[in-house]
Design an enzyme around this catalytic site. Structure first.
Site, short mmCIF file in Angstrom:
data_model
loop_
_atom_site.label_atom_id
_atom_site.label_comp_id
_atom_site.label_asym_id
_atom_site.label_seq_id
_atom_site.Cartn_x
_atom_site.Cartn_y
_atom_site.Cartn_z
N SER A 36 2.95 3.26 -10.32
CA SER A 36 1.32 2.92 -10.11
C SER A 36 0.92 4.30 -10.49
O SER A 36 1.36 5.30 -10.11
CB SER A 36 1.33 2.72 -8.66
OG SER A 36 0.08 2.97 -8.25
N TYR A 46 2.25 4.71 0.53
CA TYR A 46 2.60 3.93 -0.85
C TYR A 46 2.77 4.71 -2.05
O TYR A 46 3.79 4.48 -2.67
CB TYR A 46 1.36 3.17 -0.93
CG TYR A 46 1.36 2.48 -2.30
CD1 TYR A 46 2.26 1.33 -2.47
CD2 TYR A 46 0.44 2.75 -3.42
CE1 TYR A 46 2.03 0.50 -3.57
CE2 TYR A 46 0.73 2.05 -4.39
CZ TYR A 46 1.51 0.86 -4.73
OH TYR A 46 1.59 0.02 -5.81
N GLU A 103 -1.34 5.44 -8.51
CA GLU A 103 -1.42 6.43 -7.50
C GLU A 103 -0.56 7.32 -7.13
O GLU A 103 -0.79 8.48 -6.39
CB GLU A 103 -1.22 5.32 -6.23
CG GLU A 103 -2.49 4.15 -5.95
CD GLU A 103 -3.86 4.94 -5.51
OE1 GLU A 103 -3.58 5.88 -4.65
OE2 GLU A 103 -4.79 4.55 -5.70
#
Length: 339
Positions: free
Chosen positions: A132, A156, A134
């Site tokens: 990801s 996460y 992120e």
């Protein structure tokens, strides 16, 4: 005989699009579904009920946190490719459920890799790990590439970094064909309704139909690189078709604010979002990620992949779909009122 694939997270947005793509390419597809008291297969029901696909789509109960069951399933179905898309994937929720997020995202990926390692002893298998954007967090360079250092800002993202490095480790240590696709934000009409883009399109269309009055959001200035999930699953497949395993950034190379997405969505409905949107501090993250923009050069040059759908078109697709849902809801409400 065609190839076979195992997809974790098959009932999610990406899993459903990937299943469609692989079935269209002649694959037999096995999907892992978590057991619950309610059905969560609505995104793939249209495939599962298709008599032409029923013999090639197989669903199995399982959970990423149950490594032994995952290994048993992998050794039983012996897939040619494994796509690990399952996770607790909501960044804001990861602050409330950090341990569960780590178990599904981080340890879950390790369980998949270990199952693949055992299968790889007697049958070649290729693994795609859903990484990801992120992971870049508070970015250390712009745009972000495959070599940009990670600087995660949420439970996460930290779990995704762990999964990324384990994937690389298994590739180097066990000669496993294991790859990371570092996907930037990708949305669709199948996106979960708690994610900001779908939250916006659902609310805007309900407001248009008189079913809702307000939309509550957090940081409108956050910038994201948004693409269409249906385009992005093509990149996942291409990653596993290469001669050598590698890691790739999958992105549009364009960044827009949440505010810009509001303009696009409400504008298509001839509404001014400023009349309906209110800021709610509950939707701010404890640690914000303000800017993400990927450099997809490597994916373009090595995979031949480019994002085909821009943000305006993506907004149109989502608004068209959700406006129809809102119309049905309005019709149902009026029918009940008449009763």
């Amino acid at each position: 005989m065609g190839k076979s694939a195992l997809i974790t997270g098959i009932t999610g947005q990406d899993g459903s699009y990937l299943a469609e793509l692989l079935l269209a390419k002649g694959y037999t597809v096995h999907g892992v579904v978590r057991r619950s008291s309610t059905f969560s297969t609505e995104r793939i029901d249209h495939i599962y009920r298709d008599p032409h696909e029923q013999t090639r789509l197989h669903l199995h109960y399982g959970d990423l946190t149950d490594g032994q069951a995952l290994t048993n399933l992998t050794l039983d179905v012996e897939p040619d490719e494994i796509y690990n898309l399952g996770a607790q994937s909501h960044v804001r929720v990861s602050f409330d459920q950090p341990v569960y997020t780590l178990q599904t995202v981080g340890v879950g990926a390790l369980n998949v890799l270990e199952a693949a390692r055992l299968l790889n002893r007697h049958k070649p298998v290729r693994v795609y790990q859903a990484s990801s954007s992120e992971m870049y967090g508070e970015v250390l360079e712009t745009p972000q590439t495959e070599t940009t250092p990670f600087n995660p800002q949420s439970p996460y993202a930290c779990a995704k970094v762990y999964a990324f490095h384990q994937t690389v480790n298994y590739r180097h240590s066990y000669d496993l064909f294991a790859c990371n696709g570092i996907l930037f934000n990708h949305e669709s009409e199948r996106r979960g309704e708690t994610f900001v883009t779908r939250k916006i399109t659902r609310a805007a269309t309900k407001i248009k139909m008189g079913l809702q009055n307000k939309l509550y959001l957090g940081n409108l200035d956050a910038k994201r690189d948004w693409g269409y999930a249906k385009d992005y699953v093509k990149a996942m497949w291409l990653v596993l078709q290469q001669d050598q395993p590698d890691d790739y950034v999958i992105a549009t190379g364009v960044t827009e604010t949440v505010r810009s997405f509001l303009d696009l969505v409400f504008g298509q409905l001839d509404l001014n979002w400023r009349d309906y949107v209110e800021i709610d501090p509950r939707y701010f993250r404890p640690s914000e990620v303000d800017l993400l923009i990927g450099d997809p050069t490597k994916a373009r040059e090595k995979l031949g992949w480019v994002a085909e759908t821009n943000l305006r078109e993506l907004a149109r697709i989502m608004v068209t779909h959700d406006l129809e849902l809102a119309r049905r809801e309005a019709h149902a409400d009026s029918y009940v009122a008449e009763e």
